[in-house]
Enzyme design. Structure first.
Site, PDB file in Angstrom:
ATOM      1  N   GLN A   7       0.760  -1.253  -0.084  1.00  0.00           N
ATOM      2  CA  GLN A   7       0.041   0.238   0.056  1.00  0.00           C
ATOM      3  C   GLN A   7       0.765   1.272  -0.065  1.00  0.00           C
ATOM      4  O   GLN A   7       1.983   1.408   0.485  1.00  0.00           O
ATOM      5  CB  GLN A   7      -0.770   0.058   1.232  1.00  0.00           C
ATOM      6  CG  GLN A   7      -1.857  -1.042   1.445  1.00  0.00           C
ATOM      7  CD  GLN A   7      -2.141  -1.405   2.862  1.00  0.00           C
ATOM      8  OE1 GLN A   7      -2.407  -0.133   3.554  1.00  0.00           O
ATOM      9  NE2 GLN A   7      -2.267  -2.403   3.481  1.00  0.00           N
ATOM     10  N   LYS A   8       0.311   2.331  -0.681  1.00  0.00           N
ATOM     11  CA  LYS A   8       0.975   3.570  -0.639  1.00  0.00           C
ATOM     12  C   LYS A   8       1.637   3.948   0.688  1.00  0.00           C
ATOM     13  O   LYS A   8       2.865   4.300   0.611  1.00  0.00           O
ATOM     14  CB  LYS A   8       0.277   4.631  -1.296  1.00  0.00           C
ATOM     15  CG  LYS A   8       0.874   5.859  -1.744  1.00  0.00           C
ATOM     16  CD  LYS A   8       0.250   6.778  -2.637  1.00  0.00           C
ATOM     17  CE  LYS A   8       1.072   7.844  -3.101  1.00  0.00           C
ATOM     18  NZ  LYS A   8       0.374   8.682  -4.077  1.00  0.00           N
TER      19      LYS A   8
END
Ligand SMILES: Nc1nc2c(ncn2[C@@H]2O[C@H](COP(=O)(O)OP(=O)(O)OP(=O)(O)O)[C@@H](O)[C@H]2O)c(=O)[nH]1
Length: 121
Positions: A7-8
């Protein structure tokens, strides 16, 4: 072996795991076409990291069990893997759910790393 989140918000932590890395397994959701451009960009940035120089790259085109998943060849084209000349790499279509092709893919990674380590000694 470290499993780091994709995830970012978690990507800034990847750098904590670069030291002494022999192999990278880059797991792609082959059914998620929308994220493939980001996937390509993030992989290219990762491969510029000095501490990963020499690491072997295994790209797993995962979720091959899902209808509509891109094939390993399509993932190779979309991520432009042929442009990677700095690292040994391979792309394999797999399914984490069925286990299809996973063992062979990991065998390739280990044998590529082993060849390098034994050549250096
Ligand atoms: N159909 C199918 N679903 C999969 C496969 N691999 C993972 N999934 C599903 O995809 C979802 C995400 O899987 P995760 O293992 O959490 O993905 P991840 O990439 O580790 O997630 P982050 O650690 O947050 O980056 C889960 O619902 C899994 O069951 C696969 O090969 N086929």
């Amino acid at each position: 072996m470290w499993d780091v989140g994709g995830q970012k918000s978690l990507r800034s932590y990847w750098r904590n795991y670069f030291e002494c890395t022999d192999g990278l397994v880059w797991v792609v959701d082959s059914a998620d076409r929308m994220r493939l451009e980001t996937c390509r960009e993030e992989l290219n940035v990762l491969l510029t990291e000095e501490r990963l120089a020499g690491a072997t790259l295994l790209v797993l085109a995962n979720k091959q069990d899902l209808p509509g998943a891109l094939t390993a060849h399509e993932i190779k084209e979309t991520l432009q893997l042929d442009n990677i000349v700095t690292h040994h790499w391979s792309v394999v279509g797999v399914s984490a759910v069925t286990g299809d092709k996973l063992l062979g893919a990991i065998d390739w990674l280990i044998s590529d790393i082993a060849k390098r380590i034994f050549t250096l000694e």
